[in-house]
Design a protein around this motif. Structure first.
Motif, PDB file in Angstrom:
ATOM      1  N   TRP A  56       0.479  -3.466  18.129  1.00  0.00           N
ATOM      2  CA  TRP A  56      -0.482  -3.848  17.097  1.00  0.00           C
ATOM      3  C   TRP A  56      -1.061  -5.234  17.358  1.00  0.00           C
ATOM      4  O   TRP A  56      -2.222  -5.498  16.990  1.00  0.00           O
ATOM      5  CB  TRP A  56       0.164  -3.783  15.707  1.00  0.00           C
ATOM      6  N   ILE A  57      -0.290  -6.109  17.997  1.00  0.00           N
ATOM      7  CA  ILE A  57      -0.799  -7.454  18.294  1.00  0.00           C
ATOM      8  C   ILE A  57      -1.983  -7.381  19.252  1.00  0.00           C
ATOM      9  O   ILE A  57      -2.980  -8.094  19.089  1.00  0.00           O
ATOM     10  CB  ILE A  57       0.325  -8.335  18.869  1.00  0.00           C
ATOM     11  N   LYS A  58      -1.894  -6.512  20.238  1.00  0.00           N
ATOM     12  CA  LYS A  58      -3.008  -6.337  21.181  1.00  0.00           C
ATOM     13  C   LYS A  58      -4.273  -5.932  20.439  1.00  0.00           C
ATOM     14  O   LYS A  58      -5.360  -6.459  20.698  1.00  0.00           O
ATOM     15  CB  LYS A  58      -2.636  -5.285  22.226  1.00  0.00           C
ATOM     16  N   GLN A  59      -4.148  -4.988  19.508  1.00  0.00           N
ATOM     17  CA  GLN A  59      -5.309  -4.511  18.773  1.00  0.00           C
ATOM     18  C   GLN A  59      -5.807  -5.547  17.781  1.00  0.00           C
ATOM     19  O   GLN A  59      -7.008  -5.782  17.653  1.00  0.00           O
ATOM     20  CB  GLN A  59      -4.968  -3.210  18.051  1.00  0.00           C
ATOM     21  N   ALA A  60      -4.895  -6.192  17.090  1.00  0.00           N
ATOM     22  CA  ALA A  60      -5.290  -7.174  16.083  1.00  0.00           C
ATOM     23  C   ALA A  60      -5.979  -8.385  16.700  1.00  0.00           C
ATOM     24  O   ALA A  60      -6.863  -8.989  16.083  1.00  0.00           O
ATOM     25  CB  ALA A  60      -4.068  -7.615  15.284  1.00  0.00           C
ATOM     26  N   PRO A 359      -9.566  -5.391  -1.107  1.00  0.00           N
ATOM     27  CA  PRO A 359      -9.368  -4.103  -0.429  1.00  0.00           C
ATOM     28  C   PRO A 359      -7.943  -3.985   0.127  1.00  0.00           C
ATOM     29  O   PRO A 359      -7.437  -4.911   0.774  1.00  0.00           O
ATOM     30  CB  PRO A 359     -10.398  -4.134   0.704  1.00  0.00           C
ATOM     31  N   VAL A 360      -7.312  -2.841  -0.125  1.00  0.00           N
ATOM     32  CA  VAL A 360      -5.936  -2.600   0.305  1.00  0.00           C
ATOM     33  C   VAL A 360      -5.861  -1.236   0.978  1.00  0.00           C
ATOM     34  O   VAL A 360      -6.358  -0.242   0.439  1.00  0.00           O
ATOM     35  CB  VAL A 360      -4.950  -2.627  -0.886  1.00  0.00           C
ATOM     36  N   ALA A 361      -5.241  -1.188   2.150  1.00  0.00           N
ATOM     37  CA  ALA A 361      -5.003   0.081   2.844  1.00  0.00           C
ATOM     38  C   ALA A 361      -3.554   0.131   3.291  1.00  0.00           C
ATOM     39  O   ALA A 361      -2.999  -0.878   3.739  1.00  0.00           O
ATOM     40  CB  ALA A 361      -5.938   0.237   4.048  1.00  0.00           C
ATOM     41  N   THR A 362      -2.936   1.302   3.183  1.00  0.00           N
ATOM     42  CA  THR A 362      -1.529   1.432   3.539  1.00  0.00           C
ATOM     43  C   THR A 362      -1.305   2.627   4.460  1.00  0.00           C
ATOM     44  O   THR A 362      -1.985   3.646   4.351  1.00  0.00           O
ATOM     45  CB  THR A 362      -0.642   1.626   2.293  1.00  0.00           C
ATOM     46  N   ALA A 363      -0.322   2.477   5.353  1.00  0.00           N
ATOM     47  CA  ALA A 363       0.273   3.610   6.055  1.00  0.00           C
ATOM     48  C   ALA A 363       1.548   3.935   5.291  1.00  0.00           C
ATOM     49  O   ALA A 363       2.510   3.159   5.308  1.00  0.00           O
ATOM     50  CB  ALA A 363       0.577   3.264   7.503  1.00  0.00           C
ATOM     51  N   THR A 364       1.554   5.047   4.592  1.00  0.00           N
ATOM     52  CA  THR A 364       2.670   5.442   3.736  1.00  0.00           C
ATOM     53  C   THR A 364       3.394   6.595   4.402  1.00  0.00           C
ATOM     54  O   THR A 364       2.813   7.676   4.600  1.00  0.00           O
ATOM     55  CB  THR A 364       2.165   5.862   2.342  1.00  0.00           C
ATOM     56  N   HIS A 396       9.813   4.852   9.545  1.00  0.00           N
ATOM     57  CA  HIS A 396       9.634   3.491   9.052  1.00  0.00           C
ATOM     58  C   HIS A 396       9.131   2.537  10.141  1.00  0.00           C
ATOM     59  O   HIS A 396       8.509   1.515   9.837  1.00  0.00           O
ATOM     60  CB  HIS A 396      10.972   2.991   8.505  1.00  0.00           C
ATOM     61  N   CYS A 397       9.401   2.872  11.381  1.00  0.00           N
ATOM     62  CA  CYS A 397       9.049   1.993  12.512  1.00  0.00           C
ATOM     63  C   CYS A 397       7.696   2.325  13.113  1.00  0.00           C
ATOM     64  O   CYS A 397       7.424   1.971  14.266  1.00  0.00           O
ATOM     65  CB  CYS A 397      10.124   2.091  13.593  1.00  0.00           C
ATOM     66  N   GLY A 398       6.829   2.982  12.361  1.00  0.00           N
ATOM     67  CA  GLY A 398       5.544   3.394  12.914  1.00  0.00           C
ATOM     68  C   GLY A 398       4.757   2.277  13.570  1.00  0.00           C
ATOM     69  O   GLY A 398       4.137   2.470  14.610  1.00  0.00           O
ATOM     70  N   ILE A 399       4.778   1.078  12.978  1.00  0.00           N
ATOM     71  CA  ILE A 399       3.996  -0.037  13.524  1.00  0.00           C
ATOM     72  C   ILE A 399       4.477  -0.430  14.911  1.00  0.00           C
ATOM     73  O   ILE A 399       3.703  -0.911  15.732  1.00  0.00           O
ATOM     74  CB  ILE A 399       4.030  -1.254  12.564  1.00  0.00           C
ATOM     75  N   ARG A 400       5.774  -0.228  15.196  1.00  0.00           N
ATOM     76  CA  ARG A 400       6.292  -0.502  16.536  1.00  0.00           C
ATOM     77  C   ARG A 400       6.021   0.666  17.479  1.00  0.00           C
ATOM     78  O   ARG A 400       5.795   0.460  18.672  1.00  0.00           O
ATOM     79  CB  ARG A 400       7.801  -0.780  16.476  1.00  0.00           C
ATOM     80  N   GLU A 401       6.051   1.855  16.946  1.00  0.00           N
ATOM     81  CA  GLU A 401       5.904   3.048  17.775  1.00  0.00           C
ATOM     82  C   GLU A 401       4.450   3.307  18.159  1.00  0.00           C
ATOM     83  O   GLU A 401       4.167   3.741  19.280  1.00  0.00           O
ATOM     84  CB  GLU A 401       6.473   4.245  17.020  1.00  0.00           C
ATOM     85  N   ILE A 406      -2.168   2.762  14.384  1.00  0.00           N
ATOM     86  CA  ILE A 406      -2.000   2.495  12.957  1.00  0.00           C
ATOM     87  C   ILE A 406      -2.831   1.303  12.523  1.00  0.00           C
ATOM     88  O   ILE A 406      -3.521   1.340  11.490  1.00  0.00           O
ATOM     89  CB  ILE A 406      -0.510   2.299  12.636  1.00  0.00           C
ATOM     90  N   PHE A 407      -2.817   0.233  13.295  1.00  0.00           N
ATOM     91  CA  PHE A 407      -3.583  -0.947  12.907  1.00  0.00           C
ATOM     92  C   PHE A 407      -5.071  -0.639  12.853  1.00  0.00           C
ATOM     93  O   PHE A 407      -5.762  -1.005  11.894  1.00  0.00           O
ATOM     94  CB  PHE A 407      -3.328  -2.110  13.864  1.00  0.00           C
ATOM     95  N   GLU A 408      -5.583   0.042  13.869  1.00  0.00           N
ATOM     96  CA  GLU A 408      -7.021   0.341  13.915  1.00  0.00           C
ATOM     97  C   GLU A 408      -7.431   1.236  12.746  1.00  0.00           C
ATOM     98  O   GLU A 408      -8.482   1.034  12.132  1.00  0.00           O
ATOM     99  CB  GLU A 408      -7.372   0.998  15.246  1.00  0.00           C
ATOM    100  N   LYS A 409      -6.587   2.212  12.435  1.00  0.00           N
ATOM    101  CA  LYS A 409      -6.927   3.103  11.331  1.00  0.00           C
ATOM    102  C   LYS A 409      -6.930   2.365   9.997  1.00  0.00           C
ATOM    103  O   LYS A 409      -7.845   2.538   9.173  1.00  0.00           O
ATOM    104  CB  LYS A 409      -5.955   4.281  11.273  1.00  0.00           C
ATOM    105  N   LEU A 410      -5.929   1.542   9.757  1.00  0.00           N
ATOM    106  CA  LEU A 410      -5.882   0.799   8.497  1.00  0.00           C
ATOM    107  C   LEU A 410      -7.060  -0.161   8.368  1.00  0.00           C
ATOM    108  O   LEU A 410      -7.642  -0.312   7.282  1.00  0.00           O
ATOM    109  CB  LEU A 410      -4.564   0.035   8.383  1.00  0.00           C
ATOM    110  N   LEU A 411      -7.420  -0.812   9.458  1.00  0.00           N
ATOM    111  CA  LEU A 411      -8.539  -1.742   9.402  1.00  0.00           C
ATOM    112  C   LEU A 411      -9.834  -0.993   9.093  1.00  0.00           C
ATOM    113  O   LEU A 411     -10.670  -1.465   8.315  1.00  0.00           O
ATOM    114  CB  LEU A 411      -8.659  -2.509  10.722  1.00  0.00           C
ATOM    115  N   ASN A 412      -9.997   0.178   9.676  1.00  0.00           N
ATOM    116  CA  ASN A 412     -11.178   0.992   9.375  1.00  0.00           C
ATOM    117  C   ASN A 412     -11.174   1.463   7.923  1.00  0.00           C
ATOM    118  O   ASN A 412     -12.217   1.527   7.270  1.00  0.00           O
ATOM    119  CB  ASN A 412     -11.239   2.192  10.313  1.00  0.00           C
ATOM    120  N   MET A 413     -10.002   1.805   7.423  1.00  0.00           N
ATOM    121  CA  MET A 413      -9.908   2.247   6.026  1.00  0.00           C
ATOM    122  C   MET A 413     -10.277   1.121   5.073  1.00  0.00           C
ATOM    123  O   MET A 413     -11.038   1.309   4.123  1.00  0.00           O
ATOM    124  CB  MET A 413      -8.487   2.729   5.734  1.00  0.00           C
TER     125      MET A 413
END
Length: 421
Positions: A56-60, A359-364, A396-401, A406-413
């Motif tokens: 996620w750091i690379k994308q962010a 604006p709030v977006a979540t990966a649930t 629970h570890c989706g952000i690491r996996e 995940i980061f790109e999708k949340l930012l778009n949302m």
């Protein structure tokens, strides 16, 4: 940065808070980039030390200058350790000190950093974006309650806080997460049926005082069950647990390798805040009183003697851990005082969340073992404008996996790139 121990000013003293700023080295011009604060999971764990631009750091880093915060009491932020906490004085003084290390104080630290770091004349007008993983997501909801004026947008992964309208929801949280832990146990034994006949627990039951590890911890039937914390709720966790169990014996005795690995999986010596404050992160005006107790379904010795699978536990913290783990023993009295304390300030403002304009977006994660889905949905109903990506594709570890995805999708949302449907 030097910050007040108590942001209200009622208790004197200061602590240091450390943060690290990341900028992608290949960008020729980063002046137009916004700022993103990452709030780590926990409680009681410092931000990761990145060695490369990945995940996620690379994308962010395409969009932001990234702020990695060691939340107060962790890493380089005046850390609370088994050595440093007793130096604060009596158990009562230690407990009083610990009251200032929850999400409300973390958010106020972040606001001081934001005001000192983010240019007021930039495109964001001095505001920043935040990304919270797990407990970091709880901190995001506290941020929206206490200081939404500092935020551009909020991204949350696996961290919608439960029970925000309750005085203390620890009991409700653990009753529900126990069910999820049971489900994960059943999945584990379905994948590795050879681990059902648990010789390890029977061996440990023959040692009433426990089997000592190289670090002086006691491996007992109940502490053995804590191995589920590091495994059952994460991708590849079943495999890690199985391979550890394979190494358990050297003849008829627990192997040195197993005991050493057990020590390395139990990080209470380096990050004791998780054990000290884990239940209190759910309290607002009520005591937790050690809500987590073993149900009969988790009686390891009874299960092993009956030839049944032994159930591993999850994120739960138990009072006996301050007896079984060497680093926690000096902190036992302070932990008991904290557990009985009802004087906890509010972490969430439900009315303000219902009027939210950030604006709030979540990966649930539907099958999250650590954050109950149903309780999270109750909270989500109070956050105006929240957009959720609900999925069982990740644990629970989706952000690491799958951090990039995940980061790109949340930012778009959160920015409207993925339209409302």
């Amino acid at each position: 940065m030097r910050v007040p121990l108590d942001h209200s000013g009622r208790v004197p003293g200061t602590i240091d808070v450390f943060f690290r700023e990341l900028v992608h080295r290949n960008r020729k011009d980063d002046k137009g980039l916004g700022y993103l604060l990452f709030l780590q999971g926990g409680p009681g764990f410092e931000a990761a030390r990145p060695t490369e631009a990945s995940g996620w750091i690379k994308q962010a880093s395409v969009y932001f200058r990234i702020i990695l915060l060691d939340q107060r009491g962790t890493g380089r932020s005046t850390p609370i350790t088994p050595d440093s906490l007793p130096r604060r004085g009596s158990p009562e003084e230690q407990a009083q000190y610990l009251k200032f290390f929850r999400a409300d104080s973390i958010v106020r630290d972040a606001e001081m950093i934001r005001r000192a770091t983010v240019p007021q004349n930039g495109s964001s007008g001095g505001r920043w974006s935040i990304l919270g993983q797990s407990f970091g997501g709880f901190c995001c909801a506290t941020y929206l309650s206490l200081a939404p004026e500092g935020l551009v947008e909020v991204l949350i992964t696996g961290g919608i806080p439960p029970g925000i309208a309750q005085p203390c929801c620890a009991d409700d949280v653990y009753r529900r997460t126990y069910r999820r832990v049971m489900q994960q146990n059943h999945k584990f034994y379905q994948r590795f049926p050879m681990d059902v006949e648990n010789r390890i627990v029977k061996c440990l039951a023959e040692h009433p005082d426990g089997v000592l590890t190289p670090m002086g911890n006691k491996v007992t039937p109940r502490s053995f069950q804590l191995l589920g914390l590091q495994t059952l709720g994460f991708s590849h966790g079943f495999e890690r647990l199985h391979y550890l169990l394979e190494t358990a014996f050297d003849g008829d005795m627990l192997s040195h390798k197993f005991k050493k690995e057990f020590d390395s999986w139990m990080s209470w010596d380096t990050n004791p805040l998780y054990a000290l404050l884990h239940e209190s992160i759910y309290c607002q005006g009520a005591a937790s009183n050690w809500e987590t107790e073993f149900a009969k379904d988790f009686d390891a010795v009874a299960l092993a003697n009956a030839g049944q699978p032994v159930m591993f536990t999850g994120e739960m913290v138990f009072p006996w851990m301050f007896e079984d783990f060497a680093a926690l023993r000096p902190l036992k009295e302070a932990a008991e005082i904290v557990a009985g304390d009802a004087d906890w300030p509010a972490l969430y403002d439900v009315r303000r969340l219902e009027e939210n304009s950030v604006p709030v977006a979540t990966a649930t994660y539907y099958e999250d073992m650590f954050v109950d889905f149903e309780l999270g949905q109750q909270t989500a109903s109070h956050i105006k404008g929240i957009r959720q990506w609900i999925t069982n594709e990740y644990l629970h570890c989706g952000i690491r996996e799958a951090g990039v995805t995940i980061f790109e999708k949340l930012l778009n949302m959160v920015r409207g790139g993925i339209l409302l449907r």
